[in-house]
Motif scaffolding. Structure first.
Motif, PDB file in Angstrom:
ATOM      1  N   LYS A  31      -5.650  -3.395   0.747  1.00  0.00           N
ATOM      2  CA  LYS A  31      -6.574  -3.004   1.818  1.00  0.00           C
ATOM      3  C   LYS A  31      -7.397  -4.204   2.285  1.00  0.00           C
ATOM      4  O   LYS A  31      -7.669  -4.359   3.482  1.00  0.00           O
ATOM      5  N   GLY A  35      -8.075  -3.729   9.627  1.00  0.00           N
ATOM      6  CA  GLY A  35      -8.898  -2.802   8.859  1.00  0.00           C
ATOM      7  C   GLY A  35     -10.339  -3.258   8.878  1.00  0.00           C
ATOM      8  O   GLY A  35     -10.648  -4.368   9.334  1.00  0.00           O
ATOM      9  N   ALA A  44     -13.068  -2.094   3.025  1.00  0.00           N
ATOM     10  CA  ALA A  44     -12.275  -2.783   2.006  1.00  0.00           C
ATOM     11  C   ALA A  44     -13.178  -3.338   0.911  1.00  0.00           C
ATOM     12  O   ALA A  44     -12.824  -3.310  -0.278  1.00  0.00           O
ATOM     13  N   LEU A  48       0.832  -1.207   0.000  1.00  0.00           N
ATOM     14  CA  LEU A  48       0.000   0.000   0.000  1.00  0.00           C
ATOM     15  C   LEU A  48       0.866   1.256   0.000  1.00  0.00           C
ATOM     16  O   LEU A  48       0.564   2.242  -0.695  1.00  0.00           O
ATOM     17  N   ASP A  96     -13.994  -0.760  -1.644  1.00  0.00           N
ATOM     18  CA  ASP A  96     -12.895  -0.529  -2.589  1.00  0.00           C
ATOM     19  C   ASP A  96     -12.869  -1.603  -3.672  1.00  0.00           C
ATOM     20  O   ASP A  96     -12.610  -1.313  -4.838  1.00  0.00           O
TER      21      ASP A  96
END
Length: 352
Positions: free
Chosen positions: A128, A137, A142, A100, A145
């Motif tokens: 992610k 996370g 996520a 990332l 995304d």
């Protein structure tokens, strides 16, 4: 000019040219227009001519060949930013945070090729997702995304992996029914591999819901398939393991233990994902057989040998906490609890 001076001059010129060649070589390579498809068993180079969710066509010297998506490990595109391949390698070796960070350094204004834009978007979403699946996370964020990538790049060869990743995130969020909807989409592809992978993943959603009869039926489809090839053989091995897990849950513990032990003996040593899941499954079998010591050793295998497999490692740590206490090793139990909380704070195993 004497011979010594001429020799010295020639040496200096040769050294200068050698230094210049070494200095310019990396730049020339980075600016190469050659595309390279890295498969599980080789590399194809040339120019990518077409991309679909099921495969990538590459042209070399006027000859075209298509590589199925399931055989592709990665593609490096000519002229792509160096940070992109750094991110690919980081993801392949289980370092999503580093991936990332590398992707964040890429200047979007320098990327004009559609295939490269798709790769940047996909690996950003995948990094992610991997972090979220490891408990670092939010799965919902996520998942958003991944959906954004799928909407923007619907013809990418990454699409099947994106669908599977979205299903994995929904499973992590405790939504097996919604995950099943995503996994089922893979079966629509005209590909034996994706049809069988869909059955395997759908079976796991039923398994998570405790419907082991339906789960076993899905796994049986994979095991009974007459299709072959290295990728399909891997699916069959995974389905055999999952079928044994469901058989154990349905009361066939002795048979399941034997089947899982056989899988561990036959599995390729490099297949960490399968082996980590297998040792966890073996640990569950020992727990059902009221053999806490056997379970401890099974889960300990995952902690010591397969800690890179985030989901399996988190489960193993969760199971080790009471097992260490059971043998009077409170300090080891505390160590496992601290490791679980530190490495996987958002994991479902840390919340139980």
């Amino acid at each position: 000019m004497n011979c010594i001076s001429m020799s010295r001059r020639l040496l200096l010129q040769t050294t200068a040219w050698a230094f210049l060649a070494l200095t310019l070589a990396p730049t020339a390579f980075a600016q190469s227009t050659i595309d390279r498809i890295r498969r599980h068993n080789g590399v194809d180079s040339g120019k990518v001519a077409a991309i679909t969710p099921l495969g990538v066509t590459i042209s070399k010297s006027g000859v075209e060949s298509t590589v199925p998506s399931e055989e592709i490990e990665a593609i490096t595109f000519g002229g792509e930013p160096p940070g992109l391949n750094t991110a690919r390698n980081a993801l392949q070796t289980g370092r999503p945070q580093e991936a990332l960070e590398s992707l964040a350094k890429i200047d979007a204004t320098d990327v004009t090729r559609e295939e490269v834009i798709a790769d940047v978007d996909f690996y950003t979403a995948l990094a992610k997702a991997r972090l979220a699946l490891a408990g670092s996370g939010a799965p919902d964020a996520a998942a958003a995304d991944v959906r954004a990538f799928m909407a923007k790049h619907g013809k990418s060869f990454h699409l099947p992996q994106a669908i599977e990743t979205l299903g994995d995130l929904l499973m992590a969020a405790g939504q097996p029914s919604n995950a099943r909807t995503e996994y089922a989409k893979l079966a629509k592809a005209k590909s034996p591999y994706f049809e069988l992978n869909s059955a395997l993943l759908v079976g796991r959603t039923y398994q998570a819901e405790g419907d082991h009869a339906k789960a076993i039926a899905e796994f049986a489809k994979v095991v009974a398939s007459t299709d072959d090839g290295a990728q399909i053989a891997s699916l069959k091995l995974a389905a055999t393991l999952d079928r044994a897990v469901s058989q154990a849950a349905a009361g066939q513990v002795k048979e399941a233990t034997a089947a899982i032990s056989d899988i561990i003996a036959k599995a390729p040593p490099e297949d960490a994902t399968l082996l980590a899941r297998a040792y966890n499954a073996l640990g569950d079998c020992y727990l059902q057989r009221k053999d806490p010591r056997g379970a401890l050793f099974a889960f300990l295998h995952v902690d010591l040998l397969y800690s890179q497999e985030a989901e399996s490692h988190a489960k193993a740590l969760h199971e080790l906490i009471p097992l260490w206490k059971n043998v009077g090793r409170d300090s080891r139990a505390q160590e496992a609890a601290e490791k679980l909380a530190e490495k996987y704070p958002g994991s479902r195993w840390a919340k139980q």
